[in-house]
Design a protein around this motif. Structure first.
Motif, PDB file in Angstrom:
ATOM      1  N   LEU A 202       0.815  -1.220   0.000  1.00 41.04           N
ATOM      2  CA  LEU A 202       0.000   0.000   0.000  1.00 41.04           C
ATOM      3  C   LEU A 202       0.845   1.264   0.000  1.00 41.04           C
ATOM      4  O   LEU A 202       0.455   2.297   0.557  1.00 41.04           O
ATOM      5  N   GLN A 203       2.015   1.196  -0.653  1.00 37.06           N
ATOM      6  CA  GLN A 203       2.885   2.374  -0.704  1.00 37.06           C
ATOM      7  C   GLN A 203       2.323   3.468  -1.607  1.00 37.06           C
ATOM      8  O   GLN A 203       2.775   4.607  -1.557  1.00 37.06           O
ATOM      9  N   GLY A 204       1.338   3.109  -2.416  1.00 38.99           N
ATOM     10  CA  GLY A 204       0.719   4.130  -3.266  1.00 38.99           C
ATOM     11  C   GLY A 204       0.016   5.207  -2.467  1.00 38.99           C
ATOM     12  O   GLY A 204      -0.152   6.338  -2.950  1.00 38.99           O
ATOM     13  N   HIS A 205      -0.383   4.893  -1.224  1.00 40.21           N
ATOM     14  CA  HIS A 205      -1.011   5.917  -0.382  1.00 40.21           C
ATOM     15  C   HIS A 205      -0.022   7.052  -0.098  1.00 40.21           C
ATOM     16  O   HIS A 205      -0.374   8.235  -0.181  1.00 40.21           O
ATOM     17  N   GLY A 206       1.223   6.684   0.221  1.00 41.78           N
ATOM     18  CA  GLY A 206       2.240   7.702   0.466  1.00 41.78           C
ATOM     19  C   GLY A 206       2.563   8.493  -0.788  1.00 41.78           C
ATOM     20  O   GLY A 206       2.818   9.704  -0.726  1.00 41.78           O
ATOM     21  N   MET A 207       2.543   7.828  -1.933  1.00 44.18           N
ATOM     22  CA  MET A 207       2.804   8.511  -3.209  1.00 44.18           C
ATOM     23  C   MET A 207       1.712   9.540  -3.487  1.00 44.18           C
ATOM     24  O   MET A 207       2.002  10.690  -3.872  1.00 44.18           O
ATOM     25  N   ALA A 208       0.468   9.163  -3.276  1.00 41.27           N
ATOM     26  CA  ALA A 208      -0.636  10.090  -3.532  1.00 41.27           C
ATOM     27  C   ALA A 208      -0.559  11.297  -2.617  1.00 41.27           C
ATOM     28  O   ALA A 208      -0.791  12.439  -3.047  1.00 41.27           O
ATOM     29  N   LEU A 209      -0.222  11.088  -1.355  1.00 42.17           N
ATOM     30  CA  LEU A 209      -0.107  12.205  -0.423  1.00 42.17           C
ATOM     31  C   LEU A 209       1.019  13.148  -0.812  1.00 42.17           C
ATOM     32  O   LEU A 209       0.879  14.380  -0.746  1.00 42.17           O
ATOM     33  N   GLU A 210       2.151  12.595  -1.240  1.00 45.96           N
ATOM     34  CA  GLU A 210       3.286  13.448  -1.619  1.00 45.96           C
ATOM     35  C   GLU A 210       2.959  14.287  -2.844  1.00 45.96           C
ATOM     36  O   GLU A 210       3.301  15.480  -2.905  1.00 45.96           O
ATOM     37  N   LEU A 211       2.294  13.696  -3.827  1.00 42.33           N
ATOM     38  CA  LEU A 211       1.934  14.462  -5.026  1.00 42.33           C
ATOM     39  C   LEU A 211       0.904  15.535  -4.704  1.00 42.33           C
ATOM     40  O   LEU A 211       0.965  16.658  -5.230  1.00 42.33           O
ATOM     41  N   ALA A 212      -0.047  15.198  -3.836  1.00 38.36           N
ATOM     42  CA  ALA A 212      -1.083  16.168  -3.471  1.00 38.36           C
ATOM     43  C   ALA A 212      -0.484  17.349  -2.717  1.00 38.36           C
ATOM     44  O   ALA A 212      -0.865  18.511  -2.943  1.00 38.36           O
ATOM     45  N   ARG A 213       0.466  17.078  -1.821  1.00 34.47           N
ATOM     46  CA  ARG A 213       1.114  18.174  -1.087  1.00 34.47           C
ATOM     47  C   ARG A 213       1.889  19.094  -2.033  1.00 34.47           C
ATOM     48  O   ARG A 213       2.055  20.279  -1.744  1.00 34.47           O
ATOM     49  N   ALA A 214       2.386  18.543  -3.143  1.00 39.76           N
ATOM     50  CA  ALA A 214       3.139  19.353  -4.111  1.00 39.76           C
ATOM     51  C   ALA A 214       2.231  20.149  -5.036  1.00 39.76           C
ATOM     52  O   ALA A 214       2.720  20.893  -5.893  1.00 39.76           O
ATOM     53  N   GLY A 215       0.906  19.996  -4.874  1.00 37.86           N
ATOM     54  CA  GLY A 215      -0.020  20.774  -5.687  1.00 37.86           C
ATOM     55  C   GLY A 215      -0.498  20.071  -6.939  1.00 37.86           C
ATOM     56  O   GLY A 215      -1.104  20.712  -7.814  1.00 37.86           O
ATOM     57  N   ILE A 216      -0.279  18.789  -7.053  1.00 37.37           N
ATOM     58  CA  ILE A 216      -0.738  18.020  -8.207  1.00 37.37           C
ATOM     59  C   ILE A 216      -2.093  17.407  -7.882  1.00 37.37           C
ATOM     60  O   ILE A 216      -2.268  16.763  -6.842  1.00 37.37           O
ATOM     61  N   SER A 217      -3.053  17.593  -8.763  1.00 40.32           N
ATOM     62  CA  SER A 217      -4.375  16.989  -8.580  1.00 40.32           C
ATOM     63  C   SER A 217      -4.226  15.468  -8.649  1.00 40.32           C
ATOM     64  O   SER A 217      -3.775  14.920  -9.658  1.00 40.32           O
ATOM     65  N   THR A 218      -4.601  14.762  -7.573  1.00 43.15           N
ATOM     66  CA  THR A 218      -4.287  13.340  -7.446  1.00 43.15           C
ATOM     67  C   THR A 218      -5.514  12.551  -7.003  1.00 43.15           C
ATOM     68  O   THR A 218      -6.312  13.026  -6.189  1.00 43.15           O
ATOM     69  N   THR A 219      -5.628  11.335  -7.539  1.00 40.76           N
ATOM     70  CA  THR A 219      -6.673  10.391  -7.142  1.00 40.76           C
ATOM     71  C   THR A 219      -6.021   9.066  -6.800  1.00 40.76           C
ATOM     72  O   THR A 219      -5.241   8.531  -7.596  1.00 40.76           O
ATOM     73  N   ALA A 220      -6.321   8.532  -5.618  1.00 40.99           N
ATOM     74  CA  ALA A 220      -5.817   7.226  -5.204  1.00 40.99           C
ATOM     75  C   ALA A 220      -6.905   6.185  -5.444  1.00 40.99           C
ATOM     76  O   ALA A 220      -8.076   6.404  -5.097  1.00 40.99           O
ATOM     77  N   ILE A 221      -6.533   5.051  -6.040  1.00 43.42           N
ATOM     78  CA  ILE A 221      -7.499   4.002  -6.359  1.00 43.42           C
ATOM     79  C   ILE A 221      -6.959   2.657  -5.891  1.00 43.42           C
ATOM     80  O   ILE A 221      -5.760   2.490  -5.662  1.00 43.42           O
ATOM     81  N   ALA A 222      -7.859   1.699  -5.752  1.00 43.47           N
ATOM     82  CA  ALA A 222      -7.465   0.329  -5.445  1.00 43.47           C
ATOM     83  C   ALA A 222      -6.909  -0.327  -6.711  1.00 43.47           C
ATOM     84  O   ALA A 222      -7.235   0.079  -7.833  1.00 43.47           O
ATOM     85  N   ASP A 223      -6.093  -1.318  -6.528  1.00 44.77           N
ATOM     86  CA  ASP A 223      -5.503  -1.999  -7.689  1.00 44.77           C
ATOM     87  C   ASP A 223      -6.583  -2.618  -8.579  1.00 44.77           C
ATOM     88  O   ASP A 223      -6.428  -2.669  -9.811  1.00 44.77           O
ATOM     89  N   ALA A 224      -7.665  -3.077  -7.970  1.00 46.77           N
ATOM     90  CA  ALA A 224      -8.733  -3.705  -8.744  1.00 46.77           C
ATOM     91  C   ALA A 224      -9.441  -2.721  -9.662  1.00 46.77           C
ATOM     92  O   ALA A 224     -10.125  -3.138 -10.614  1.00 46.77           O
ATOM     93  N   ALA A 225      -9.292  -1.426  -9.427  1.00 50.50           N
ATOM     94  CA  ALA A 225      -9.959  -0.420 -10.245  1.00 50.50           C
ATOM     95  C   ALA A 225      -9.101   0.055 -11.419  1.00 50.50           C
ATOM     96  O   ALA A 225      -9.537   0.926 -12.182  1.00 50.50           O
ATOM     97  N   VAL A 226      -7.912  -0.506 -11.569  1.00 55.52           N
ATOM     98  CA  VAL A 226      -7.007  -0.039 -12.624  1.00 55.52           C
ATOM     99  C   VAL A 226      -7.612  -0.249 -14.008  1.00 55.52           C
ATOM    100  O   VAL A 226      -7.586   0.648 -14.863  1.00 55.52           O
ATOM    101  N   TYR A 227      -8.170  -1.419 -14.251  1.00 54.33           N
ATOM    102  CA  TYR A 227      -8.713  -1.707 -15.583  1.00 54.33           C
ATOM    103  C   TYR A 227      -9.867  -0.759 -15.917  1.00 54.33           C
ATOM    104  O   TYR A 227      -9.973  -0.263 -17.046  1.00 54.33           O
ATOM    105  N   ALA A 228     -10.737  -0.486 -14.943  1.00 50.12           N
ATOM    106  CA  ALA A 228     -11.862   0.409 -15.196  1.00 50.12           C
ATOM    107  C   ALA A 228     -11.400   1.843 -15.433  1.00 50.12           C
ATOM    108  O   ALA A 228     -11.974   2.573 -16.253  1.00 50.12           O
TER     109      ALA A 228
END
Length: 437
Positions: A259-285
């Motif tokens: 679940l390291q993607g949670h930390g990635m999403a937070l870091e990008l959001a703090r830098a001012g990048i519009s970010t959405t965190a999703i579950a791995d199962a939602a990648v195809y959709a």
């Protein structure tokens, strides 16, 4: 051969690798490069062949400490390639000096006919012998026996004791071949170039992520949706560099089970990048709305495929299905001459199963109780034995046909079909297998 203190440093580094105290491929590469620099600067290694042997020997020791880190062997191959390049420069210097030596002997004894260039250029060494006969390809071979004889006579005269001793000593004109002695070994005059090359390699490793991030504005455009997976310092710096000139939206898959993607999403959001965190199962959709997928890799293999964090193979397959470009950020130090599934090479590692299923989970406890009951049945003669296995691999293999582009610290980018050219540029074919002496 290096001193005892050096091998103590090598063993200490190997111990830290085995104990997983060296975190990440980049740290392993930097540690290996530093040990290689200390080795080539050793005052005891003044012969290039001995230097190659010692570098290969130390490289095998370090690689055996952690086979999964292919970057260790890659750094060793880079250093060996630097040494071989300097060795190839030597014959040119030696030939030039040797040519000057023989030219001076010809001047002293007179020019000797021989060779197509001299024949066609008009050899005036023996006008009485050849008269006015014109040199051509037709009669060139007719001159060879006499020319060889003249050359042999000149060689014997040049190596006779009279010429060597300045006129004194007996023995006539018979050369004493037993008098020739092997010259004493002298320090390698191109060793400093090797040291400079290794220093450049170490400096290259310090700025890998920055060198890759330079290409970000060229590959990320305004209002695009960029999907990435898990956490990667290289990808994070790449997106942050693009944010300086582009407005885009980032989608980050969480990257189970860590679940390291949670930390990635937070870091990008703090830098001012519009970010959405999703579950791995939602990648195809989500892939139908994505413009580009950008990930990093653990290793770049010889066939153009990569070893990347577990779960990325699913992302690559979804991108291929939706015709979404799949871009891999990878430093050249991760380029390996090995092919996937090659025998004797470790490409994957297994982490603790507790990341997937905690030890105190009800399912794990129930499986443990069922296994204990099954043991009693086995003793009683019943062969049935239920058990629970939990696999937690570290990496996925992504085939080259799923990859659109590689972005590295050398050049603007290349396709998987161009990997063979990168291998020939940074490694020597004789060093592909470090264990082969």
């Amino acid at each position: 051969m290096a001193n005892v203190g050096y091998y103590e440093k090598v063993n200490d580094f190997c111990d830290r690798l085995r104990q997983r105290r060296v975190n990440g491929s980049l740290a392993a590469a930097k540690g290996t490069a530093e040990l290689m620099r200390q080795l080539v600067t050793s005052s005891k290694l003044n012969d290039p062949r001995n230097m190659l042997t010692e570098v290969r020997k130390v490289g095998n020791i370090i690689q055996a400490a952690k086979p999964i880190e292919l970057v260790i062997g890659n750094i060793v191959r880079r250093v060996m390639h630097i040494i071989r390049e300097e060795m190839e420069e030597e014959p040119e210097d030696d030939d030039a000096s040797t040519s000057g030596l023989f030219d001076s002997s010809r001047d002293a004894q007179g020019p000797v006919a021989g060779g197509l260039s001299r024949a066609l250029g008009g050899n005036k060494a023996a006008p009485g012998r050849w008269g006015a006969r014109t040199f051509s390809l037709h009669n060139l071979l007719d001159q060879v026996p006499e020319e060889n004889e003249a050359t042999a006579i000149a060689t014997v005269e040049h190596t006779s004791p009279r010429h060597r001793s300045g006129g004194g000593g007996g023995g006539g004109n018979t050369p004493k071949f037993a008098d020739h002695k092997k010259p004493a070994a002298i320090p390698w005059d191109r060793k400093q170039e090797v040291i400079d090359g290794v220093n450049d390699l170490i400096e290259e490793l310090k700025d890998i992520d920055s060198a890759i991030a330079v290409h970000a504005p060229e590959h990320i455009h305004s209002n695009e949706i960029i999907l990435t997976f898990g956490f990667s310092r290289t990808v994070a710096q790449f997106l942050l560099r693009a944010k300086d000139k582009r407005d885009f939206h980032a989608v980050v898959a969480e990257g189970a089970p860590t679940l390291q993607g949670h930390g990635m999403a937070l870091e990008l959001a703090r830098a001012g990048i519009s970010t959405t965190a999703i579950a791995d199962a939602a990648v195809y959709a989500m892939m139908a709305r994505v413009n580009k997928v950008i990930i990093s890799a653990h290793a770049l293999l010889a066939d153009g495929g990569v070893m990347a964090p577990v779960g990325t193979a699913m992302v690559a397959a979804a991108a291929k299905k939706h015709n979404v470009p799949f871009v891999v950020l990878v430093g050249i130090y991760k380029l390996s001459p090995h092919f996937p599934h090659e025998p004797g090479v470790t490409f994957n590692d297994f982490r603790e199963p507790s990341d997937v299923l905690p030890y105190n989970d009800e399912a794990a406890l129930a499986a443990q109780m069922a296994t204990a009951a099954a043991d009693e049945e086995v003793i009683a003669g019943n062969r049935g034995r239920p058990f629970l296995q939990v696999h937690n691999p570290s990496y996925d293999y992504i085939a080259p046909e799923l990859i659109s582009l590689f972005l590295s610290d050398h050049g603007s980018g290349f396709m998987p079909s161009y990997v063979y050219r990168q291998l020939s540029e940074f490694y020597h074919r004789q060093d592909y297998e470090l264990s082969h002496l």
